[in-house]
Design an enzyme around this catalytic site. Structure first.
Site, PDB file in Angstrom:
ATOM      1  N   LYS A   1      42.656  39.671  49.448  1.00  0.00           N
ATOM      2  CA  LYS A   1      41.416  40.283  49.955  1.00  0.00           C
ATOM      3  C   LYS A   1      41.190  39.874  51.418  1.00  0.00           C
ATOM      4  CE  LYS A   1      39.424  40.829  45.413  1.00  0.00           C
ATOM      5  NZ  LYS A   1      38.477  40.549  44.378  1.00  0.00           N
TER       6      LYS A   1
ATOM      7  N   ASP B   1      31.113  44.697  45.198  1.00  0.00           N
ATOM      8  CA  ASP B   1      31.836  44.764  43.931  1.00  0.00           C
ATOM      9  C   ASP B   1      31.210  45.822  43.017  1.00  0.00           C
ATOM     10  OD1 ASP B   1      34.125  43.453  43.126  1.00  0.00           O
ATOM     11  OD2 ASP B   1      33.147  41.504  42.896  1.00  0.00           O
TER      12      ASP B   1
ATOM     13  N   GLN C   1      34.613  35.924  43.280  1.00  0.00           N
ATOM     14  CA  GLN C   1      35.794  36.214  42.452  1.00  0.00           C
ATOM     15  C   GLN C   1      35.540  35.817  40.993  1.00  0.00           C
ATOM     16  OE1 GLN C   1      38.427  37.887  43.606  1.00  0.00           O
ATOM     17  NE2 GLN C   1      39.363  37.855  41.583  1.00  0.00           N
TER      18      GLN C   1
HETATM   19  N1  LIG Z   1      34.800  39.857  41.822  1.00  0.00           N
HETATM   20  C1  LIG Z   1      35.859  40.444  41.239  1.00  0.00           C
HETATM   21  N2  LIG Z   1      36.643  39.745  40.414  1.00  0.00           N
HETATM   22  C2  LIG Z   1      37.703  40.370  39.825  1.00  0.00           C
HETATM   23  C3  LIG Z   1      38.019  41.734  40.120  1.00  0.00           C
HETATM   24  C4  LIG Z   1      37.161  42.431  40.993  1.00  0.00           C
HETATM   25  O1  LIG Z   1      37.328  43.652  41.271  1.00  0.00           O
HETATM   26  N3  LIG Z   1      36.097  41.756  41.538  1.00  0.00           N
HETATM   27  N4  LIG Z   1      39.160  42.310  39.594  1.00  0.00           N
HETATM   28  C5  LIG Z   1      40.164  41.500  38.939  1.00  0.00           C
HETATM   29  C6  LIG Z   1      41.192  40.879  39.838  1.00  0.00           C
HETATM   30  N5  LIG Z   1      41.536  41.623  41.073  1.00  0.00           N
HETATM   31  C7  LIG Z   1      40.666  41.563  42.097  1.00  0.00           C
HETATM   32  O2  LIG Z   1      39.837  40.730  42.222  1.00  0.00           O
HETATM   33  C8  LIG Z   1      42.818  42.216  41.254  1.00  0.00           C
HETATM   34  C9  LIG Z   1      43.732  42.295  40.221  1.00  0.00           C
HETATM   35  C10 LIG Z   1      45.018  42.807  40.459  1.00  0.00           C
HETATM   36  C11 LIG Z   1      45.388  43.248  41.715  1.00  0.00           C
HETATM   37  C12 LIG Z   1      46.757  43.731  42.025  1.00  0.00           C
HETATM   38  O3  LIG Z   1      47.020  44.149  43.129  1.00  0.00           O
HETATM   39  N6  LIG Z   1      47.697  43.665  41.090  1.00  0.00           N
HETATM   40  C13 LIG Z   1      49.071  43.971  41.349  1.00  0.00           C
HETATM   41  C14 LIG Z   1      49.964  42.981  40.661  1.00  0.00           C
HETATM   42  C15 LIG Z   1      49.735  41.573  41.110  1.00  0.00           C
HETATM   43  C16 LIG Z   1      50.707  40.593  40.472  1.00  0.00           C
HETATM   44  O4  LIG Z   1      51.897  40.730  40.684  1.00  0.00           O
HETATM   45  O5  LIG Z   1      50.216  39.673  39.792  1.00  0.00           O
HETATM   46  C17 LIG Z   1      49.414  45.372  40.844  1.00  0.00           C
HETATM   47  O6  LIG Z   1      48.847  45.789  39.830  1.00  0.00           O
HETATM   48  O7  LIG Z   1      50.264  45.993  41.475  1.00  0.00           O
HETATM   49  C18 LIG Z   1      44.472  43.173  42.731  1.00  0.00           C
HETATM   50  C19 LIG Z   1      43.203  42.665  42.501  1.00  0.00           C
HETATM   51  C20 LIG Z   1      39.500  40.345  38.194  1.00  0.00           C
HETATM   52  N7  LIG Z   1      38.523  39.672  38.992  1.00  0.00           N
END
Ligand SMILES: Nc1nc2c(c(=O)[nH]1)N[C@@H](CN(C=O)c1ccc(C(=O)N[C@@H](CCC(=O)O)C(=O)O)cc1)CN2
Length: 281
Positions: free
Chosen positions: A53, A120, A97
Site C-alpha cells: 500500500k 476502506d 490494516q
Molecule cells: N483495512 C483492510 N484490511 C484488509 C483488507 C482491506 O481491504 N482493508 N483486505 C485484506 C488484505 N489486503 C489488503 O489489505 C490484500 C490482500 C491481498 C492482496 C493481493 O494483492 N494478493 C495477491 C497475492 C499476494 C500473495 O502472494 O500473498 C493476489 O491475489 O494476486 C492485496 C491486498 C485483509 N485486510
C-alpha cells in the site's frame, strides 16, 4: 474452449496511471493526496499488504504515513492516534490494516475514522451510503471486482449475478454494487443447501468464501463470468482461490486468476478512494 483471463495486474496498472494523473493535478494545486496506514501487531501477510500500500502511494505520487505498533497497543491509544489523523489536513485517507489483535474492537476503530477519510469504506455510514446509492467510499475488494467485471465489456443489466459469501467487507457490498449495476442478485452462504442450483443459473459468479474448490466446473453455466476473491493455500502451500480454476476456465467466458486477479485491485481501489477523498476535501 478456455475462458479469457481477466488480468487484475494489467487493469491495476491502467487505473493506477489514471490515479497518478489525478494526484498530479491535486499536487500542483498544493493538495497532494495523503494516506495514513496503521498496522498493529506482526501478522506477516499484513506486513506485506501494508508495504504494498505504501509503495502504491509512492508510485502514484501520494504522501503516505505508515504507523506501526506492537500487538499489545491499547485500544485507547489506537483511537487517540486516529483522532489525531482525523485532524491532520495532510491526510485524506486513514486505513487500519485488518485483522487487529483480539483485544481491540475493530468496529470501534472503524467508527473512529472520520467518514470523509474512510477510504476502506468499512464504516456504518459508508455502508449506508452504498445501500442508498449515495456518493461515498465503496469497500475496496468488491469495488475492484466491479471494475474487473466492467473490463469484460459485458453489461450487467438484466444478468443474474450470484455472490457466494455474505461478509460485511465483501459479500454484502458486492451484492449491493451488482444490484446498483442492474443485475438480478442472489447471495448464497454456508446455509445455502445446494449451491449448484443457484450458480448454474448465474451469468456472473463472485466466490468470496475463503475455502478451496467451492466452485467447480459442474456448477458453472457455460459462458459465465467468474470472479474469485478467495485467498487460500493448496496442499503444496501454493496460493489459490475459492474456484477450481483448471476446471472452471473450460466452462466460463471470463475468469480471474489467483494470484493476479482481485488481490492487486484491492490496493488499486484504495488508491482510487484516496485520490477521491483528496479531491472532495
Ligand atoms: N483495512 C483492510 N484490511 C484488509 C483488507 C482491506 O481491504 N482493508 N483486505 C485484506 C488484505 N489486503 C489488503 O489489505 C490484500 C490482500 C491481498 C492482496 C493481493 O494483492 N494478493 C495477491 C497475492 C499476494 C500473495 O502472494 O500473498 C493476489 O491475489 O494476486 C492485496 C491486498 C485483509 N485486510
Amino acid at each position: 474452449m478456455s475462458a479469457q483471463l481477466i488480468d487484475g495486474i494489467a487493469l491495476s496498472q491502467k487505473l493506477r496511471a489514471e490515479i497518478a494523473a489525478r494526484a498530479a493535478v491535486l499536487t500542483a494545486k498544493g493538495k497532494q493526496p495523503g494516506l495514513a496506514v496503521i498496522l498493529v501487531g506482526d501478522d506477516p501477510a499484513s506486513h506485506v499488504y501494508v508495504r504494498n500500500k505504501v509503495k502504491g502511494c509512492e508510485d502514484a505520487g501520494f504522501y503516505s504515513l505508515k504507523e506501526q505498533y506492537p500487538a499489545d497497543l491499547s485500544e485507547a491509544a489506537l483511537l487517540e492516534r486516529i483522532a489525531a489523523l482525523n485532524a491532520d489536513p495532510k491526510i485524506h485517507g486513514i486505513l487500519v490494516q485488518m485483522p487487529l489483535p483480539k483485544h481491540i474492537n475493530p468496529h470501534k476503530v472503524i467508527e473512529a475514522i472520520s467518514t470523509t477519510k474512510d477510504v476502506d469504506g468499512y464504516s456504518v455510514l459508508s455502508a449506508g451510503e452504498l445501500m442508498t446509492g449515495l456518493e461515498g467510499f465503496r469497500p475496496c475488494t468488491p469495488y475492484g471486482c466491479m471494475k474487473l467485471i466492467e473490463s469484460t465489456g459485458v453489461d450487467l443489466k438484466g444478468k443474474h449475478a450470484v455472490v457466494i459469501g455474505r461478509s460485511n467487507t465483501v459479500g454484502k457490498p458486492m451484492g449491493l454494487l451488482l444490484l446498483q449495476a442492474n443485475a438480478t442478485v442472489t447471495i448464497c452462504h454456508s446455509g445455502t443447501p445446494d449451491l449448484g442450483v443457484f450458480t448454474r443459473q448465474a451469468d456472473v459468479v463472485v466466490a468470496a468464501v475463503g475455502r478451496r474448490n467451492v466452485l467447480t466446473a459442474d456448477m458453472v453455466k457455460p459462458g459465465a463470468i467468474v470472479i474469485d476473491v478467495g485467498m487460500n493455500r493448496n496442499d503444496e502451500g501454493k496460493l489459490c482461490g475459492d474456484v477450481d480454476f483448471a476446471g472452471v476456465k473450460e466452462v466460463a467466458s471470463h475468469i480471474t486468476p489467483v494470484p493476479g486477479g482481485v488481490g492487486p485491485m484491492t490496493i488499486t481501489m484504495l488508491l482510487m478512494n484516496t485520490v477521491e477523498a483528496a479531491e472532495r476535501a
